[in-house]
Motif scaffolding. Structure first.
Motif, PDB file in Angstrom:
ATOM      1  N   PHE A 254      27.856  25.210  34.523  1.00  0.00           N
ATOM      2  CA  PHE A 254      28.041  26.175  33.432  1.00  0.00           C
ATOM      3  C   PHE A 254      29.268  27.017  33.768  1.00  0.00           C
ATOM      4  N   ILE A 255      30.020  27.369  32.747  1.00  0.00           N
ATOM      5  CA  ILE A 255      31.145  28.302  32.915  1.00  0.00           C
ATOM      6  C   ILE A 255      30.898  29.493  32.000  1.00  0.00           C
ATOM      7  N   PHE A 256      31.025  30.688  32.573  1.00  0.00           N
ATOM      8  CA  PHE A 256      30.878  31.919  31.787  1.00  0.00           C
ATOM      9  C   PHE A 256      32.228  32.603  31.677  1.00  0.00           C
ATOM     10  N   GLY A 257      32.524  33.144  30.514  1.00  0.00           N
ATOM     11  CA  GLY A 257      33.777  33.879  30.333  1.00  0.00           C
ATOM     12  C   GLY A 257      33.531  35.126  29.519  1.00  0.00           C
ATOM     13  N   LEU A 258      34.292  36.162  29.838  1.00  0.00           N
ATOM     14  CA  LEU A 258      34.145  37.440  29.158  1.00  0.00           C
ATOM     15  C   LEU A 258      35.532  38.027  29.036  1.00  0.00           C
ATOM     16  N   THR A 259      35.903  38.452  27.822  1.00  0.00           N
ATOM     17  CA  THR A 259      37.216  39.081  27.670  1.00  0.00           C
ATOM     18  C   THR A 259      37.090  40.298  26.776  1.00  0.00           C
ATOM     19  N   ALA A 260      37.819  41.363  27.129  1.00  0.00           N
ATOM     20  CA  ALA A 260      37.744  42.618  26.393  1.00  0.00           C
ATOM     21  C   ALA A 260      39.011  43.424  26.658  1.00  0.00           C
ATOM     22  N   ARG A 261      39.213  44.459  25.846  1.00  0.00           N
ATOM     23  CA  ARG A 261      40.375  45.332  26.072  1.00  0.00           C
ATOM     24  C   ARG A 261      40.227  46.061  27.404  1.00  0.00           C
ATOM     25  N   PHE A 262      41.342  46.533  27.920  1.00  0.00           N
ATOM     26  CA  PHE A 262      41.301  47.259  29.181  1.00  0.00           C
ATOM     27  C   PHE A 262      40.470  48.538  29.019  1.00  0.00           C
ATOM     28  N   ALA A 263      39.563  48.745  29.928  1.00  0.00           N
ATOM     29  CA  ALA A 263      38.729  49.956  29.928  1.00  0.00           C
ATOM     30  C   ALA A 263      38.181  50.123  31.335  1.00  0.00           C
ATOM     31  N   LEU A 264      37.453  51.185  31.546  1.00  0.00           N
ATOM     32  CA  LEU A 264      36.896  51.426  32.874  1.00  0.00           C
ATOM     33  C   LEU A 264      36.027  50.242  33.316  1.00  0.00           C
ATOM     34  N   GLU A 265      35.243  49.731  32.353  1.00  0.00           N
ATOM     35  CA  GLU A 265      34.309  48.631  32.690  1.00  0.00           C
ATOM     36  C   GLU A 265      35.028  47.323  32.989  1.00  0.00           C
ATOM     37  N   THR A 266      36.257  47.191  32.534  1.00  0.00           N
ATOM     38  CA  THR A 266      36.954  45.921  32.753  1.00  0.00           C
ATOM     39  C   THR A 266      38.007  46.039  33.849  1.00  0.00           C
ATOM     40  N   SER A 267      37.871  47.041  34.707  1.00  0.00           N
ATOM     41  CA  SER A 267      38.881  47.200  35.759  1.00  0.00           C
ATOM     42  C   SER A 267      38.291  46.952  37.147  1.00  0.00           C
ATOM     43  N   GLY A 268      37.026  46.567  37.195  1.00  0.00           N
ATOM     44  CA  GLY A 268      36.372  46.340  38.484  1.00  0.00           C
ATOM     45  C   GLY A 268      36.687  44.976  39.075  1.00  0.00           C
ATOM     46  N   GLU A 269      35.873  44.576  40.023  1.00  0.00           N
ATOM     47  CA  GLU A 269      36.086  43.334  40.747  1.00  0.00           C
ATOM     48  C   GLU A 269      35.979  42.110  39.822  1.00  0.00           C
ATOM     49  N   GLY A 270      36.906  41.186  40.001  1.00  0.00           N
ATOM     50  CA  GLY A 270      36.858  39.943  39.225  1.00  0.00           C
ATOM     51  C   GLY A 270      37.612  40.004  37.913  1.00  0.00           C
ATOM     52  N   TRP A 271      37.967  41.202  37.489  1.00  0.00           N
ATOM     53  CA  TRP A 271      38.703  41.344  36.226  1.00  0.00           C
ATOM     54  C   TRP A 271      40.208  41.239  36.474  1.00  0.00           C
ATOM     55  N   GLU A 272      40.892  40.447  35.643  1.00  0.00           N
ATOM     56  CA  GLU A 272      42.357  40.386  35.723  1.00  0.00           C
ATOM     57  C   GLU A 272      42.898  40.302  34.317  1.00  0.00           C
ATOM     58  N   SER A 273      44.081  40.878  34.115  1.00  0.00           N
ATOM     59  CA  SER A 273      44.655  40.859  32.767  1.00  0.00           C
ATOM     60  C   SER A 273      45.090  39.434  32.414  1.00  0.00           C
ATOM     61  N   HIS A 274      45.077  39.154  31.135  1.00  0.00           N
ATOM     62  CA  HIS A 274      45.499  37.819  30.694  1.00  0.00           C
ATOM     63  C   HIS A 274      46.954  37.548  31.066  1.00  0.00           C
ATOM     64  N   GLN A 275      47.754  38.607  31.116  1.00  0.00           N
ATOM     65  CA  GLN A 275      49.166  38.422  31.458  1.00  0.00           C
ATOM     66  C   GLN A 275      49.329  37.757  32.834  1.00  0.00           C
ATOM     67  N   SER A 276      48.390  38.023  33.738  1.00  0.00           N
ATOM     68  CA  SER A 276      48.492  37.442  35.086  1.00  0.00           C
ATOM     69  C   SER A 276      48.315  35.919  35.053  1.00  0.00           C
ATOM     70  N   ASP A 277      47.846  35.379  33.913  1.00  0.00           N
ATOM     71  CA  ASP A 277      47.684  33.924  33.797  1.00  0.00           C
ATOM     72  C   ASP A 277      48.980  33.228  33.397  1.00  0.00           C
ATOM     73  N   TYR A 278      49.908  33.983  32.836  1.00  0.00           N
ATOM     74  CA  TYR A 278      51.106  33.342  32.285  1.00  0.00           C
ATOM     75  C   TYR A 278      51.874  32.594  33.374  1.00  0.00           C
ATOM     76  N   PRO A 279      52.337  31.386  33.049  1.00  0.00           N
ATOM     77  CA  PRO A 279      53.150  30.680  34.037  1.00  0.00           C
ATOM     78  C   PRO A 279      54.465  31.424  34.269  1.00  0.00           C
ATOM     79  N   GLU A 280      55.010  31.346  35.465  1.00  0.00           N
ATOM     80  CA  GLU A 280      56.317  31.955  35.771  1.00  0.00           C
ATOM     81  C   GLU A 280      57.351  31.311  34.853  1.00  0.00           C
ATOM     82  N   PRO A 281      58.432  31.979  34.491  1.00  0.00           N
ATOM     83  CA  PRO A 281      58.799  33.341  34.866  1.00  0.00           C
ATOM     84  C   PRO A 281      58.435  34.358  33.795  1.00  0.00           C
ATOM     85  N   PHE A 282      57.367  34.108  33.038  1.00  0.00           N
ATOM     86  CA  PHE A 282      56.991  35.018  31.952  1.00  0.00           C
ATOM     87  C   PHE A 282      56.429  36.347  32.438  1.00  0.00           C
ATOM     88  N   ARG A 283      55.809  36.348  33.589  1.00  0.00           N
ATOM     89  CA  ARG A 283      55.026  37.501  34.022  1.00  0.00           C
ATOM     90  C   ARG A 283      55.847  38.753  34.190  1.00  0.00           C
TER      91      ARG A 283
END
Ligand SMILES: [Zn+2]
Length: 283
Positions: A254-283
């Motif tokens: 099973f794969i679980f995914g959760l995405t939401a706007r940046f907030a206090l709850e989305t800044s903890g462990e395991g959370w990363e911004s979608h921008q960090s997924d972009y292939p170089e040199p976009f980042r």
């Protein structure tokens, strides 16, 4: 090209024509698709290709569900390749249904990884003691007559976990695109997780996670029965652009995914911004 004469030449000509018209039809299909979906589902740039998410390699005979084609720029499409190969291998070789039709793909994927990325290959030297520890941690009960040494358990490296993460984050973007009808903003935060079907508590964990997910999507094809290889429960709050899902890949994981706007709850462990997924040199 070599010169031929008579009937053989005519035959070649006609097969050339068929090939040309096939390529023409493919190109037309791509053009039609891209005129309806002009931007990359992943980075928002100009789309020039079709990306299959989940990748076709994840399905037996490479025949996946209809409707899971996404517009992608070449860079984003290509950057998914290595992670897709890894996840596809574990999808087929950990399937509890033990569908033998997946075996030729396992062989092919394994030899590809052995050549190109040996750290993704399953580690078969696992001691009985290590197996016992894992079985206990994952609530895997021994059946009568089984021994820990005989359990079909292999080791995986952090690289494999990394590939699952890459794959899962792309799946999050694709499903968001499909159900929200828009590209996931770069500033959105994403968190993903995966769990094997074999895990003794998988059923309970999935039931807890999906309790608040009202929609169930069973994917398939109109003219071909592909079985239940990919289905998912999901929830979307269109106003806050919050999206979550739990996807099942056959009887493998099973794969679980959760995405939401940046907030206090989305800044903890395991959370990363979608921008960090972009292939170089976009980042
Ligand atoms: Zn892109």
């Amino acid at each position: 090209m070599i010169a031929t004469r008579g009937r053989a030449a005519n035959k070649l000509d006609s097969s050339d024509n068929e090939e040309r018209s096939l390529m023409g039809a493919k190109k037309q299909k791509l053009q039609r698709f891209l005129s309806a979906h002009s931007n990359c589902y992943f980075c928002g740039g100009a789309a020039t290709t079709i990306d299959h998410v989940p990748s076709r390699e994840c399905f037996i005979g490479r025949v996946g569900p209809e409707g899971y084609e996404f517009p992608a720029c070449k860079r984003c499409n290509n950057s998914a390749g290595p992670a897709e190969q890894t996840v596809a291998l574990y999808r087929h070789c950990t399937d509890f249904a033990e569908d033998i039709r997946g075996r030729p793909q396992v062989e092919k994927l394994l030899s590809g990884l052995r050549n190109n990325s040996p750290t993704r290959v399953p580690i078969t030297e696992v001691s009985a003691n290590q197996k016992r520890q894992l079985a206990r941690r994952s609530n895997i009960a021994l059946q009568t007559g089984d021994t820990y040494a005989g359990l079909p358990i292999v080791g995986i490296t952090p690289d494999v976990h990394h590939d699952f993460k890459v794959f899962s984050r792309r799946l999050t973007c694709a499903l968001f695109y499909r159900h929200a009808g828009k590209i996931l903003p770069a500033t959105h935060m994403i968190k993903t997780q995966w769990i094997q079907f074999a895990h003794g508590r998988a059923e309970k964990i999935v039931a807890d996670i999906t309790a608040d997910m009202p929609h169930l999507t069973q994917t398939g094809r109109v003219n071909t029965n592909i079985g239940q290889q990919f289905s998912y429960r999901w929830y979307l709050d269109a106003e806050t652009e919050t999206f979550l899902f739990a996807a099942q890949f056959a009887m493998a994981f099973f794969i679980f995914g959760l995405t939401a706007r940046f907030a206090l709850e989305t800044s903890g462990e395991g959370w990363e911004s979608h921008q960090s997924d972009y292939p170089e040199p976009f980042r």
